[in-house]
Design a protein around this motif. Sequence first.
Motif, PDB file in Angstrom:
ATOM      1  N   ILE A  67       5.900 -15.453 -18.562  1.00 30.87           N
ATOM      2  CA  ILE A  67       4.209 -15.169 -19.367  1.00 30.87           C
ATOM      3  C   ILE A  67       3.244 -15.467 -19.178  1.00 30.87           C
ATOM      4  O   ILE A  67       3.490 -16.807 -18.441  1.00 30.87           O
ATOM      5  N   LYS A  68       1.841 -15.409 -19.336  1.00 29.77           N
ATOM      6  CA  LYS A  68       0.673 -15.839 -19.029  1.00 29.77           C
ATOM      7  C   LYS A  68       0.249 -16.027 -20.157  1.00 29.77           C
ATOM      8  O   LYS A  68       0.176 -15.146 -21.418  1.00 29.77           O
ATOM      9  N   LEU A  69      -0.232 -17.159 -20.697  1.00 32.43           N
ATOM     10  CA  LEU A  69      -1.369 -18.009 -21.470  1.00 32.43           C
ATOM     11  C   LEU A  69      -2.249 -18.567 -21.297  1.00 32.43           C
ATOM     12  O   LEU A  69      -2.857 -18.990 -19.945  1.00 32.43           O
ATOM     13  N   LYS A  70      -2.643 -18.903 -22.297  1.00 29.45           N
ATOM     14  CA  LYS A  70      -4.346 -19.151 -22.121  1.00 29.45           C
ATOM     15  C   LYS A  70      -4.814 -20.853 -21.870  1.00 29.45           C
ATOM     16  O   LYS A  70      -3.517 -21.127 -22.393  1.00 29.45           O
ATOM     17  N   PRO A  71      -5.359 -20.897 -20.946  1.00 26.73           N
ATOM     18  CA  PRO A  71      -5.233 -22.659 -20.029  1.00 26.73           C
ATOM     19  C   PRO A  71      -5.607 -23.208 -21.581  1.00 26.73           C
ATOM     20  O   PRO A  71      -7.166 -22.959 -22.462  1.00 26.73           O
ATOM     21  N   TYR A  72      -5.742 -24.412 -21.846  1.00 27.81           N
ATOM     22  CA  TYR A  72      -5.898 -25.581 -22.788  1.00 27.81           C
ATOM     23  C   TYR A  72      -5.708 -25.081 -24.227  1.00 27.81           C
ATOM     24  O   TYR A  72      -6.965 -24.994 -24.984  1.00 27.81           O
ATOM     25  N   SER A  73      -4.896 -24.600 -24.234  1.00 22.08           N
ATOM     26  CA  SER A  73      -4.043 -23.831 -25.509  1.00 22.08           C
ATOM     27  C   SER A  73      -2.867 -24.427 -26.314  1.00 22.08           C
ATOM     28  O   SER A  73      -2.559 -25.040 -25.595  1.00 22.08           O
ATOM     29  N   GLY A  74      -2.544 -23.965 -27.450  1.00 23.26           N
ATOM     30  CA  GLY A  74      -0.868 -24.301 -27.935  1.00 23.26           C
ATOM     31  C   GLY A  74      -1.283 -25.312 -27.871  1.00 23.26           C
ATOM     32  O   GLY A  74      -0.154 -26.271 -27.444  1.00 23.26           O
ATOM     33  N   ALA A  75      -1.579 -26.605 -28.795  1.00 24.88           N
ATOM     34  CA  ALA A  75      -1.979 -27.733 -29.114  1.00 24.88           C
ATOM     35  C   ALA A  75      -0.763 -27.893 -29.849  1.00 24.88           C
ATOM     36  O   ALA A  75       0.084 -27.627 -30.664  1.00 24.88           O
ATOM     37  N   LEU A  76      -0.001 -29.091 -29.362  1.00 19.88           N
ATOM     38  CA  LEU A  76       1.066 -29.441 -29.320  1.00 19.88           C
ATOM     39  C   LEU A  76       1.075 -31.329 -29.993  1.00 19.88           C
ATOM     40  O   LEU A  76       0.421 -31.972 -29.102  1.00 19.88           O
ATOM     41  N   SER A  77       1.287 -31.746 -31.655  1.00 24.10           N
ATOM     42  CA  SER A  77       0.976 -33.330 -30.809  1.00 24.10           C
ATOM     43  C   SER A  77       2.468 -34.179 -31.229  1.00 24.10           C
ATOM     44  O   SER A  77       3.672 -33.523 -31.359  1.00 24.10           O
ATOM     45  N   ILE A  78       2.372 -34.769 -29.763  1.00 29.90           N
ATOM     46  CA  ILE A  78       3.690 -35.444 -28.873  1.00 29.90           C
ATOM     47  C   ILE A  78       4.133 -37.157 -29.429  1.00 29.90           C
ATOM     48  O   ILE A  78       2.742 -37.405 -28.542  1.00 29.90           O
ATOM     49  N   PHE A  97     -12.426 -36.351 -27.905  1.00 31.11           N
ATOM     50  CA  PHE A  97     -13.427 -35.477 -27.803  1.00 31.11           C
ATOM     51  C   PHE A  97     -13.457 -34.941 -26.595  1.00 31.11           C
ATOM     52  O   PHE A  97     -14.053 -34.032 -26.026  1.00 31.11           O
ATOM     53  N   TRP A  98     -12.648 -35.613 -25.777  1.00 29.54           N
ATOM     54  CA  TRP A  98     -12.774 -35.552 -24.057  1.00 29.54           C
ATOM     55  C   TRP A  98     -11.491 -34.323 -23.902  1.00 29.54           C
ATOM     56  O   TRP A  98     -11.867 -32.956 -23.703  1.00 29.54           O
ATOM     57  N   ASN A  99     -10.412 -33.767 -24.820  1.00 25.60           N
ATOM     58  CA  ASN A  99     -10.071 -32.563 -24.909  1.00 25.60           C
ATOM     59  C   ASN A  99     -10.513 -31.155 -25.709  1.00 25.60           C
ATOM     60  O   ASN A  99     -10.677 -30.528 -25.565  1.00 25.60           O
ATOM     61  N   TRP A 100     -11.654 -32.100 -26.617  1.00 20.85           N
ATOM     62  CA  TRP A 100     -12.571 -31.339 -26.929  1.00 20.85           C
ATOM     63  C   TRP A 100     -13.067 -30.410 -26.135  1.00 20.85           C
ATOM     64  O   TRP A 100     -14.168 -29.236 -25.979  1.00 20.85           O
ATOM     65  N   GLY A 101     -13.406 -31.222 -25.538  1.00 22.68           N
ATOM     66  CA  GLY A 101     -14.873 -30.899 -23.677  1.00 22.68           C
ATOM     67  C   GLY A 101     -13.836 -29.584 -23.649  1.00 22.68           C
ATOM     68  O   GLY A 101     -14.561 -29.026 -23.053  1.00 22.68           O
ATOM     69  N   MET A 102     -12.605 -30.065 -22.968  1.00 23.95           N
ATOM     70  CA  MET A 102     -11.945 -29.754 -21.824  1.00 23.95           C
ATOM     71  C   MET A 102     -11.839 -27.838 -22.646  1.00 23.95           C
ATOM     72  O   MET A 102     -11.649 -26.242 -21.912  1.00 23.95           O
ATOM     73  N   GLN A 103     -11.652 -27.461 -23.948  1.00 25.61           N
ATOM     74  CA  GLN A 103     -11.292 -26.674 -25.027  1.00 25.61           C
ATOM     75  C   GLN A 103     -12.373 -25.758 -24.717  1.00 25.61           C
ATOM     76  O   GLN A 103     -12.999 -24.559 -24.853  1.00 25.61           O
ATOM     77  N   ALA A 104     -14.220 -26.150 -25.062  1.00 29.22           N
ATOM     78  CA  ALA A 104     -14.763 -25.291 -24.750  1.00 29.22           C
ATOM     79  C   ALA A 104     -15.416 -24.810 -23.361  1.00 29.22           C
ATOM     80  O   ALA A 104     -15.271 -23.806 -23.798  1.00 29.22           O
ATOM     81  N   PHE A 105     -15.109 -25.622 -22.499  1.00 25.69           N
ATOM     82  CA  PHE A 105     -15.416 -24.890 -21.053  1.00 25.69           C
ATOM     83  C   PHE A 105     -14.175 -24.057 -21.046  1.00 25.69           C
ATOM     84  O   PHE A 105     -14.988 -22.959 -20.443  1.00 25.69           O
ATOM     85  N   ALA A 106     -13.260 -24.070 -21.345  1.00 22.67           N
ATOM     86  CA  ALA A 106     -12.281 -22.781 -20.716  1.00 22.67           C
ATOM     87  C   ALA A 106     -12.257 -22.055 -22.047  1.00 22.67           C
ATOM     88  O   ALA A 106     -12.178 -21.015 -21.219  1.00 22.67           O
TER      89      ALA A 106
END
Length: 351
Positions: free
Chosen positions: A229-240, A281-290
């Motif tokens: 399957i193909k999914l969108k990069p930097y999506s599908g967030a999980l708290s681990i 906020f680095w994760n937010w930045g990665m999501q924004a770029f994606a």
Amino acid sequence: MATVVRACMPLRTPPAVASSAAPSADAQGRSSSARVLVLGGTGRVGGSTATALSKLRPDLNILIAGRNREKGESLASKLGEKSEFVQVDIRNANMLEEALQGVDLVVHAAGPFQREHECTVLQAAIATKTSYIDVCDDTDYSWRAKGFHEQAKACGVPAITTAGIIPGVSNVMAAELVHTARSENDSEPERLRFFYYTAGSGGAGPTILTTSFLLLAEDVIAYNRGKEIKLKPYSGALSIDFGKGVRKKDVYLLNLPEVKSAYEILGVPTVSARFGTAPFFWNWGMQAFANFLPVEYLRDKNKVTKLVEFVDPFVRAIDGIAGERVSIRIDLDCTNGRNTIGLFSHRKLSV
């Protein structure tokens, strides 16, 4: 209830195979130290590799290859008289083969590996019968490298790809979990999930930043019950929960080579990989770029390199506060209902 494995035992050791990386002997039968060429030796990963090798085996002759002569010569002087800097262009096959003459092992740490269409270093290693290892973290490159398996085998050249920490250590952890499930628990693996966390960039330098941004242009390849399957990069967030010292962190889907390896080699039908960083906020930045940068922009290595030059000073400043902790968590679910978790954590990725 899940079983937590905090230290994975090594897989059974295969029979010893003669390697060109072993110390050689001269015409009089006297033993001489092995020569190791570290490509990308002036970068963070290559430099750390050269330093670790020097500490582990002080007798090694270490050749540090890179683009920055000043940094290379400085590192060589710190490592001692058995180390030296050499200038090598990895895109020049003739220069590569010349540099590999008399070398017992080449360590390819000259990333990023994304968007590279030729395995020039591996091919040169096979041509010169030089043992080879790389720290590749790109799916396409790693499988292109695996395509040289028979050629390397025929030439008697030991060659290992994706042998860093992510992937690398993570692959070994996953293989051990799967092996244990099958041999000791008499159960088949059903789902394997890779979760990664680094504080800041982990002190990894601009090359890793470039890799991260280039991955945002790639569809995430995962497997669900035997189907790709193909999914969108930097999506599908999980708290681990990564355990003591890290605790819960958000992680996001990325296209990483261990996913295909786990599916193809380990035979696990459902596999995925997620990565997260801190501060949040680095994760937010990665999501924004994606989400907002054009895919064509993120696929362009030159443009991404310029973006990294702009972002890197801010990342370095935050790294000084965030630290370099790295954590790996691997979850394995089996058909008998048993769940096993593998955990690895270290306070400093650059060590």
